[in-house]
Design an enzyme around this catalytic site. Structure first.
Site, short mmCIF file in Angstrom:
data_model
loop_
_atom_site.label_atom_id
_atom_site.label_comp_id
_atom_site.label_asym_id
_atom_site.label_seq_id
_atom_site.Cartn_x
_atom_site.Cartn_y
_atom_site.Cartn_z
N HIS A 430 0.80 -1.23 0.00
CA HIS A 430 0.00 0.00 0.00
C HIS A 430 0.83 1.27 0.00
O HIS A 430 0.40 2.30 -0.50
CB HIS A 430 -0.99 -0.03 1.16
CG HIS A 430 -2.15 -0.93 0.87
ND1 HIS A 430 -2.20 -2.22 1.34
CD2 HIS A 430 -3.23 -0.75 0.12
CE1 HIS A 430 -3.30 -2.79 0.89
NE2 HIS A 430 -3.95 -1.92 0.15
N ARG A 537 -10.68 3.92 -1.01
CA ARG A 537 -10.13 3.11 0.10
C ARG A 537 -10.45 3.85 1.39
O ARG A 537 -9.65 4.61 1.92
CB ARG A 537 -8.62 2.95 -0.06
CG ARG A 537 -8.21 2.01 -1.20
CD ARG A 537 -6.70 1.78 -1.20
NE ARG A 537 -6.30 0.68 -2.04
CZ ARG A 537 -5.80 0.80 -3.28
NH1 ARG A 537 -5.65 1.99 -3.82
NH2 ARG A 537 -5.46 -0.27 -3.97
N ARG A 573 -15.65 1.55 -0.69
CA ARG A 573 -15.35 0.23 -0.16
C ARG A 573 -15.42 0.29 1.36
O ARG A 573 -14.87 1.22 1.96
CB ARG A 573 -13.95 -0.20 -0.61
CG ARG A 573 -13.58 -1.56 -0.05
CD ARG A 573 -12.28 -2.06 -0.62
NE ARG A 573 -11.12 -1.36 -0.09
CZ ARG A 573 -9.87 -1.65 -0.43
NH1 ARG A 573 -9.64 -2.58 -1.34
NH2 ARG A 573 -8.86 -0.99 0.08
N GLU A 669 -10.93 -10.90 -4.59
CA GLU A 669 -9.52 -10.90 -4.21
C GLU A 669 -9.06 -12.28 -3.76
O GLU A 669 -7.87 -12.54 -3.64
CB GLU A 669 -9.30 -9.90 -3.06
CG GLU A 669 -9.58 -8.47 -3.46
CD GLU A 669 -9.70 -7.55 -2.27
OE1 GLU A 669 -8.79 -6.76 -2.04
OE2 GLU A 669 -10.73 -7.64 -1.57
N ASN A 692 -4.21 -7.03 -6.77
CA ASN A 692 -3.06 -7.04 -5.84
C ASN A 692 -3.19 -8.20 -4.86
O ASN A 692 -2.26 -8.98 -4.68
CB ASN A 692 -3.00 -5.72 -5.05
CG ASN A 692 -3.09 -4.51 -5.94
OD1 ASN A 692 -2.68 -4.58 -7.09
ND2 ASN A 692 -3.62 -3.42 -5.44
N ASP A 693 -4.37 -8.30 -4.24
CA ASP A 693 -4.57 -9.40 -3.30
C ASP A 693 -4.79 -10.71 -4.03
O ASP A 693 -4.29 -11.76 -3.61
CB ASP A 693 -5.74 -9.09 -2.37
CG ASP A 693 -5.30 -8.18 -1.23
OD1 ASP A 693 -4.23 -8.46 -0.65
OD2 ASP A 693 -5.99 -7.19 -0.94
N ARG A 703 2.31 -9.67 -0.87
CA ARG A 703 2.48 -8.47 -1.71
C ARG A 703 3.50 -7.48 -1.19
O ARG A 703 4.04 -6.70 -1.95
CB ARG A 703 1.12 -7.78 -1.92
CG ARG A 703 0.48 -7.31 -0.65
CD ARG A 703 -0.99 -6.96 -0.85
NE ARG A 703 -1.17 -5.61 -1.37
CZ ARG A 703 -2.35 -5.04 -1.53
NH1 ARG A 703 -3.45 -5.71 -1.24
NH2 ARG A 703 -2.45 -3.82 -2.00
N CYS A 739 -9.70 -3.13 -10.24
CA CYS A 739 -9.19 -1.96 -9.53
C CYS A 739 -7.82 -2.22 -8.90
O CYS A 739 -7.28 -1.38 -8.22
CB CYS A 739 -10.18 -1.45 -8.48
SG CYS A 739 -10.48 -2.65 -7.18
C1 PEP Z 1 -6.43 -5.13 -4.54
O1 PEP Z 1 -6.25 -5.98 -3.67
O2 PEP Z 1 -6.09 -5.28 -5.73
C2 PEP Z 1 -7.07 -3.85 -4.20
C3 PEP Z 1 -7.39 -2.97 -5.12
O3 PEP Z 1 -7.27 -3.61 -2.88
P1 PEP Z 1 -6.09 -3.09 -1.92
O4 PEP Z 1 -4.89 -2.85 -2.79
O5 PEP Z 1 -6.55 -1.87 -1.24
O6 PEP Z 1 -5.89 -4.25 -1.00
MG MG Z 2 -7.13 -5.77 -1.71
#
Ligand code: PEP
Ligand code: MG
Length: 799
Positions: A430, A537, A573, A669, A692-693, A703, A739
């Site tokens: 993040h 977020r 979210r 995710e 990402n997750d 990550r 996203c």
């Molecule tokens: C993701 O996991 O891709 C996502 C957009 O959520 P975050 O990065 O806030 O976990």
């Molecule tokens: Mg995520």
């Protein structure tokens, strides 16, 4: 602290002058902002930019503005009229000092706590050293009054090979200022006049070369210790490393680009300060002991998390910190003090100070250095005890740090931070995501050698290629600057059409939205042509503060975001804390694998009041503006049903029925959720894939962990198949968005569209480029799902 603003026609000139000045303050804090050039390569000055720089650099004690030539002065004058706060205007000194000499003298004075009048006077006297050396003094001689009989005197010999030049002189000034005595100095060898040792510009007039003898004298109660400090400093050659300079460190093999753009500037390595102890009585031994245990638990969880995201070779430091939290001697001492009616913060602070002092007094230099570890852990627990958040890093130049928490990244100011270089970290952590949102170039996973860079060393980085150069030569620096100009031109072109919808050549319109964490991001999103906000977020409203925002505050923020986007749809979210975003005021028990633990919707369902407050604020907002509510980390239909029930209850509570524009969706995710996406179809309007997750779980590669960052690649065909499965399940039943950071990979955009994705959401600065990628998406794509790995996919997409 007095702030400094550098106004110049040339960005390069300003950056170099700042690098020089920062080197002189040797790691001390400095508040400095630059307003120079119309862009990295175009000469000029801009009153609006100067006003912004003044507002940035003024932390309440005012600013001293140093300018180069002609219109720089006019623009700075005009900038004063643009300042909205008249009190702030009164705190600004436009200083007539020469830019380079003045800035160096001003920086040393400001970093040592001088007020703005003194800082400006030091800057104006900045030419004195040069004039005295050249024997052309036109400045007024500043006679130093005889102090009567000084309380202490001494003589020392300068051993530094280049004499008392700027850096050792700056060190002398700092020592004299901190000594608490009035200290004067003169060059006995040249029979110079006495000058105040607290003034860099005056010390520079001594012309002290190697082997010159200097007299010092001091008066006041602190005179003797002051003279002793200065003699000790002189014996250490003013802390100047006279050995040949070591080669600058080079980036390690795990280096990865994390946020596009070119950053150049002086290295800035922030330090965390000890929080102030509140003066409160004990609430009783039982209650205080409970407070201490809770704080220790919270910090254990934080350290466990940090440890799990650090390469094994460096993780040992965290083991030492964890051991300290369980040290029987330390805990017995703190608890004993609590039993004697001392409040937990005071008891903890006294016990840890004792242990740190014991370490510091040992003969062994390794053990002495452990005192710093004790103090670091002590401060961390103290912050947890008193509900203080870590001071967000504020500074100027290229930030170099071990890693960046989301809370720290959220507090960075793109006006003063030119770039970020992290020893650890990964592009989908993040911290990196926030850097992209703020448009701050970043490179991560550079390795611990990055932390050895001397503060003030010039750093150049390219956040698109991952290159980092410490102490670059003029040619390398010129190359980086040329790249910056090219990228700015390319960005300008994409920006000119960003407000229009993005439609592929075959006629499919793709909505390109923004990922946001604040109202400022929403403004940036609007300026970059966002069609909507595809991911707000909301957890970022909950970080960097001692308690959760209430319903009214949340509603006001959501409304402000919607307003900044001119009423375009916002996807709110629900809280996605846990994992790498712990909430200090809702301590969770330590988890062995926080990313596999209670995070996202799991955390919300376990904290029903937090969830219902949040949903109430969202529903209230949805009365007047289109809102999509999105639940993160959904794994099962049971979770979705429970979340929807909480939403229905929030709708009932507001008493106005279901707002017409309210939509409901989930994040995909968890790999299991992707494979059974049809299960959710009847209950959602959309699904947004968080690559990402999804990637970290599908590839079993955390990550934030730099040692597996190359595995954590969303282009792996295994991840792509999960995206394809989601799109297939969706058909015409619900819309599929992406996203995660993959959405901003321009090479991947045509593939995502071909798989069935119809919305993309990316950080605001990425929107124009992604819209261009949609507009030029080819009609057909290479068949990549059967390829072996992410590298093969990337190669096929780039052909
Ligand atoms: C993701 O996991 O891709 C996502 C957009 O959520 P975050 O990065 O806030 O976990
Ligand atoms: Mg995520």
């Amino acid at each position: 602290m007095t702030g400094l603003v550098v106004v110049s026609h040339s960005r390069a000139l300003a950056d170099a002058a700042v690098a020089l000045a920062v080197e002189m303050v040797q790691g001390k804090d400095l508040t400095l902002a630059v307003a120079a050039g119309l862009d990295a390569d175009t000469f000029g000055t801009d009153a609006v930019a100067i006003a912004e720089a003044i507002a940035t650099a003024d932390r309440g004690d005012g600013v001293v503005v140093l300018m180069d030539l002609g219109s720089a002065v006019l623009s700075a004058d005009l900038a004063l009229d643009l300042l909205e706060d008249p009190d702030q205007r009164d705190r600004v000194v436009l200083c007539p000092a020469p830019l380079v000499e003045g800035l160096v003298a001003a920086a040393v004075a400001a970093a040592n706590g001088a007020d703005r009048t003194e800082v400006a006077a030091e800057a104006v006297a900045g030419l004195a050293g040069k004039e005295s050396q050249l024997g052309t003094s036109t400045l007024m001689e500043h006679e130093v009054p005889e102090p009567g009989i000084p309380d202490a005197t001494a003589t020392f010999t300068v051993t530094n090979p280049h004499g008392l030049h700027a850096r050792p002189a700056a060190r002398l000034v700092t020592e004299a200022r901190e000594s608490g005595a009035a200290v004067q100095i003169r060059n006995r060898t040249t029979n110079s006049a006495w000058v105040p040792a607290s003034s860099l510009s005056r010390v520079a007039t001594l012309g002290a070369h190697q082997n010159h003898e200097l007299d010092v004298r001091a008066s006041g109660p602190q005179a003797r210790p002051a003279i002793d400090r200065i003699l000790a400093l002189a014996a250490r050659a003013f802390d100047e490393d006279t050995a040949p300079a070591p080669a600058p460190p080079s980036p390690g093999p795990g280096t990865q680009p994390a946020s596009p753009g070119i950053g150049t500037g002086p290295a800035w390595l922030p330090r965390q300060s000890t929080p102030d102890l509140p003066d409160v009585p004990s609430l009783g031994a039982d209650r205080e002991r409970q407070r201490l245990d809770q704080a220790l638990n919270a910090v254990r969880a934080e350290i466990h998390h940090l440890r799990s995201t650090t390469p094994t070779a460096e993780a040992g430091i965290f083991d030492a910190h964890l051991l300290l939290l369980d040290d029987a001697d330390l805990l017995d001492d703190a608890r004993g003090r609590i039993a004697d009616d001392t409040a937990a913060p005071q008891a903890w602070s006294a016990a840890t100070a004792r242990v740190a002092d014991e370490f510091a007094a040992l003969d062994d230099s390794y053990l002495q250095a452990r005192a710093a570890d004790v103090r670091a852990v002590a401060d961390q627990v103290l912050r947890a005890l008193i509900g203080a958040t870590a001071t967000p890093p504020t500074g100027t130049g290229v930030l170099i740090a071990p890693d960046l928490t989301p809370a720290e990244a959220a507090a960075l100011d793109p006006a003063t931070v030119n770039g970020i270089v992290l020893a650890a970290g990964s592009p989908t952590a993040h911290g990196a995501i926030l850097a992209r949102a703020k448009g701050i170039p970043a490179v991560v996973g550079v390795g611990p050698a990055a932390l050895d860079v001397a503060p003030g060393t010039t750093v150049a980085l390219d956040g698109r290629t991952g290159e980092v150069v410490f102490d670059p030569g003029p040619e390398v620096l010129a190359d980086f600057r040329k790249r910056a100009t090219d990228q700015t031109a390319q960005r300008r072109r994409a920006l000119s059409t960003a407000a229009r919808p993005a439609t592929t050549p075959s006629g499919v319109t793709i909505r390109v939205g923004a990922n946001l964490g604040s109202t400022a991001d929403a403004q940036a999103a609007a300026a970059n042509g966002a069609d909507h906000a595809g991911l707000v977020r909301t957890e970022f409203l909950f970080l960097n503060r001692p308690s959760a925002p209430d319903v009214d505050e949340q509603e006001a923020t959501y409304r402000a975001i919607a307003q900044a986007l001119d009423g375009r749809r916002i996807t709110l979210r629900t809280l996605d804390v846990g994992g790498d975003k712990p909430l200090p005021y809702i301590p969770t028990p330590p988890e062995q694998n926080p990313f596999l633990g209670r995070r996202g919707i799991r955390h919300s369902l376990a904290n029903p009041t937090l969830l219902s407050d949040q949903l109430t604020a969202m529903v209230r907002t949805a009365r007047d503006t289109p809102v999509s509510v999105m639940f993160p980390m959904i794994s099962t239909l049971t979770e979705l049903t429970a979340a929807r029930t909480a939403l229905d209850e929030a709708i009932a509570r507001t008493g106005i029925g279901r707002p017409a524009g309210l939509e409901v969706g989930i994040m995909i995710e968890v790999p299991a959720a992707a494979l059974k996406a049809s299960t959710f179809a009847a209950h959602i309007d959309f699904a947004s894939i968080g690559t990402n997750d999804l990637t970290q779980y599908a590839m079993a590669a955390e990550r934030g962990n730099p040692s597996v960052a190359t595995l954590s690649d969303a282009l792996d065909p295994g991840v792509l198949r999960l995206i394809a499965a989601t799109c297939q399940a969706a058909g015409n039943k619900f819309t599929v968005a992406v996203c995660g950071e993959l959405a901003a990979d321009e090479a991947a955009v045509p593939l995502l569209i071909a798989l069935g994705v119809r919305e993309l959401s990316v950080s605001p600065p990425s929107i124009p480029g992604v819209k261009e990628a949609v507009r030029s998406a080819p009609a057909s794509n290479p068949d990549v799902l059967d390829l072996p790995d992410a590298d093969a996919v990337r190669a096929a997409l780039l052909q």
